[in-house]
Enzyme design. Structure first.
Site, PDB file in Angstrom:
ATOM      1  N   CYS A 194      79.711  -3.892 -55.855  1.00  7.82           N
ATOM      2  CA  CYS A 194      81.134  -4.211 -55.889  1.00  7.82           C
ATOM      3  C   CYS A 194      81.552  -4.908 -57.164  1.00  7.82           C
ATOM      4  O   CYS A 194      82.664  -4.780 -57.610  1.00  7.82           O
ATOM      5  CB  CYS A 194      81.521  -5.030 -54.667  1.00  7.82           C
ATOM      6  SG  CYS A 194      81.716  -3.930 -53.270  1.00  7.82           S
ATOM      7  N   GLY A 234      90.325  -4.051 -49.091  1.00  5.62           N
ATOM      8  CA  GLY A 234      89.594  -4.983 -48.240  1.00  5.62           C
ATOM      9  C   GLY A 234      89.644  -6.403 -48.781  1.00  5.62           C
ATOM     10  O   GLY A 234      89.737  -7.374 -48.012  1.00  5.62           O
ATOM     11  N   GLN A 236      82.900  -2.008 -44.040  1.00  3.56           N
ATOM     12  CA  GLN A 236      81.801  -1.034 -44.039  1.00  3.56           C
ATOM     13  C   GLN A 236      81.618  -0.368 -42.687  1.00  3.56           C
ATOM     14  O   GLN A 236      81.005   0.692 -42.588  1.00  3.56           O
ATOM     15  CB  GLN A 236      80.484  -1.705 -44.447  1.00  3.56           C
ATOM     16  CG  GLN A 236      80.447  -2.173 -45.877  1.00  3.56           C
ATOM     17  CD  GLN A 236      80.450  -1.031 -46.892  1.00  3.56           C
ATOM     18  OE1 GLN A 236      80.219   0.132 -46.562  1.00  3.56           O
ATOM     19  NE2 GLN A 236      80.714  -1.367 -48.143  1.00  3.56           N
ATOM     20  N   THR A 264     106.512  -3.166 -52.812  1.00  7.35           N
ATOM     21  CA  THR A 264     106.723  -1.786 -52.342  1.00  7.35           C
ATOM     22  C   THR A 264     105.414  -1.196 -51.862  1.00  7.35           C
ATOM     23  O   THR A 264     104.380  -1.319 -52.513  1.00  7.35           O
ATOM     24  CB  THR A 264     107.310  -0.935 -53.494  1.00  7.35           C
ATOM     25  OG1 THR A 264     108.519  -1.545 -53.911  1.00  7.35           O
ATOM     26  CG2 THR A 264     107.576   0.495 -53.043  1.00  7.35           C
TER      27      THR A 264
HETATM   28  N1  PLP Z   1      84.182  -6.191 -47.650  1.00  7.55           N
HETATM   29  C1  PLP Z   1      83.072  -5.472 -47.730  1.00  7.55           C
HETATM   30  C2  PLP Z   1      82.025  -5.632 -46.682  1.00  7.55           C
HETATM   31  C3  PLP Z   1      82.870  -4.583 -48.785  1.00  7.55           C
HETATM   32  O1  PLP Z   1      81.749  -3.880 -48.845  1.00  7.55           O
HETATM   33  C4  PLP Z   1      83.888  -4.454 -49.762  1.00  7.55           C
HETATM   34  C5  PLP Z   1      83.703  -3.570 -50.920  1.00  7.55           C
HETATM   35  O2  PLP Z   1      82.614  -3.220 -51.265  1.00  7.55           O
HETATM   36  C6  PLP Z   1      85.058  -5.218 -49.618  1.00  7.55           C
HETATM   37  C7  PLP Z   1      85.168  -6.084 -48.554  1.00  7.55           C
HETATM   38  C8  PLP Z   1      86.167  -5.149 -50.606  1.00  7.55           C
HETATM   39  O3  PLP Z   1      86.985  -4.019 -50.349  1.00  7.55           O
HETATM   40  P1  PLP Z   1      87.909  -3.440 -51.502  1.00  7.55           P
HETATM   41  O4  PLP Z   1      87.014  -2.781 -52.484  1.00  7.55           O
HETATM   42  O5  PLP Z   1      88.796  -2.448 -50.781  1.00  7.55           O
HETATM   43  O6  PLP Z   1      88.689  -4.558 -52.058  1.00  7.55           O
END
Ligand code: PLP
Length: 389
Positions: free
Chosen positions: A317, A70, A177, A235
């Site tokens: 995160c 993400g 999410q 890749t």
């Molecule tokens: N966006 C949102 C709303 C998230 O909750 C998160 C991860 O918690 C991300 C982006 C980032 O995604 P990733 O962990 O796949 O980089």
């Protein structure tokens, strides 16, 4: 001892279908760019998977670009907008750090779309801001997530898209999410770009995707081979992509979660004075953000962990992060933000998991109240509207 995992918004457990697809693909040799049989088989797997992700995000498969997750998908959208002439970005104040930090690092001006006390974006503000747009700032770029990772509050994306479209702007929707939980069809939502990530819906970590509509032009961020039609060199993560697709197929097959178990747990906590964050707004059925005045969130998380219940304090995160959540601050929670935990379930969660959480929370709360004189109840009494909504 109890082991209850209620931290799906950090990472959902891998679905068996995804694990199976992952191990099967890992056992196959072949680079999707190779022309021999093994390469062609790998290419076929990537392209079949692209169809599955297209079904998740809407639009033709040719508009799905696989990324490392993400974070990269969000960055690809924002950097593309800047590379194609946006000189000013509007991002909602509750976006994930991957959006906020990429916007800040982009070198152009950034403005923050505020949210109300229940965590919903203020579209009146957006409308007024777009009406006043200076054409010298290029195409207006607006990032509004589909649902917030901490509060679970669902955002008025469709309404925002009408405003952005009328201003000839670019709407980016972080649906990381929301995917697999509510509708994330980029066309139905009016999103010009939309990002998803495998590990929030039962796939592996380290793989995601960005889809883009006809009004958005993607500009590659990393250079090298011509993979992903020249939009993302490197890749492909074939096994991760295959597992992502398997998880997406499974998520799309199953009925939407109902909030009943979550709400029963929340009701129990509320009796003891807890505040449910975003209670007045539409929320993802899997997410509960709950604050208990006077009880430090990190301590609650640790105490619950000792009781075998795994949850997060705010956003997990950036692990170990103890700074107050910008999401809860934007909602005006004040000091209470430091006392909020996030509980999130998903595809393998049972009613018993939510009950075990409520029981463990109650025990910890009673212990705390016995020691400190029930500040939670005192807070609730002094804020008789209860929720910060
Ligand atoms: N966006 C949102 C709303 C998230 O909750 C998160 C991860 O918690 C991300 C982006 C980032 O995604 P990733 O962990 O796949 O980089």
């Amino acid at each position: 001892m109890t082991s209850v995992y209620l931290d799906y918004n950090a990472t959902a457990p891998m679905r068996p279908e995804a694990l199976e697809a992952l191990t099967r693909a890992l056992a196959q040799p072949g680079n999707p760019s190779s022309v021999h049989a093994a390469g062609r088989a790998a290419r076929a797997l990537v392209e079949q998977s692209r169809n599955d992700i297209a079904a998740l995000v809407g639009g033709p498969a040719s508009t799905v670009v696989f990324t490392s997750g993400g974070t990269e998908a969000n960055a690809l959208a924002i950097d593309s907008a800047v590379a194609t002439g946006s000189r000013r970005l509007i991002v909602s104040a509750i976006e994930h750090d991957s959006v906020l930090e990429t916007a800040r690092a982009s070198g152009v001006a950034v403005e923050y779309l505020p949210v109300d006390a229940s965590g919903v974006a203020d579209l009146g503000w957006l409308k007024a801001r777009l009406a006043d747009w200076n054409p010298e700032d290029g195409k207006p770029f607006v990032a509004l997530m589909a649902a917030n990772n901490e509060s679970g509050v669902i955002q008025p994306v469709l309404e925002a898209s009408e405003l952005v479209r009328a201003a000839d702007g670019w709407l980016h929707v972080d649906a990381v999410q929301a995917a697999g939980r509510i509708l994330t069809d980029s066309r139905a939502l009016g999103a010009d770009t939309l990002s998803v990530s495998a590990h929030k819906l039962g796939g592996p970590q380290g793989v995601g995707a960005l889809t883009f509509g006809p009004r958005a032009t993607l500009v590659r961020r990393q250079h090298g081979g011509g993979q992903e039609r020249g939009r993302r060199a490197g890749t492909e993560n074939v096994a991760g992509i295959a597992a992502f697709a398997a998880a997406a197929r499974a998520a799309l097959r199953e009925p939407e979660l109902t909030p009943a178990w979550r709400d029963a747990a929340a009701a129990r906590l509320k009796v003891e004075g807890a505040v449910i964050v975003g209670e007045g707004a539409p929320r993802l059925a899997n997410t509960l953000c709950v604050a208990a005045a006077g009880q430090d969130a990190a301590l609650q998380v640790m105490s619950l962990d000792l009781a075998g219940v795994m949850v997060s304090a705010g956003s997990a995160c950036s692990s170990g992060k103890v700074t107050p959540s910008h999401v809860l601050a934007a909602m005006g929670l004040g000091d209470l933000a430091a006392c909020a935990i996030r509980v999130s379930g998903g595809w393998a969660t049972t009613e018993a998991d939510w009950t075990a959480f409520a029981e463990a929370w109650s025990t910890i709360h009673s212990r705390f109240a016995a020691r400190h004189g029930a500040p939670v109840a005192r807070y609730a009494a002094s804020h008789d509207q209860g929720a910060p909504a």
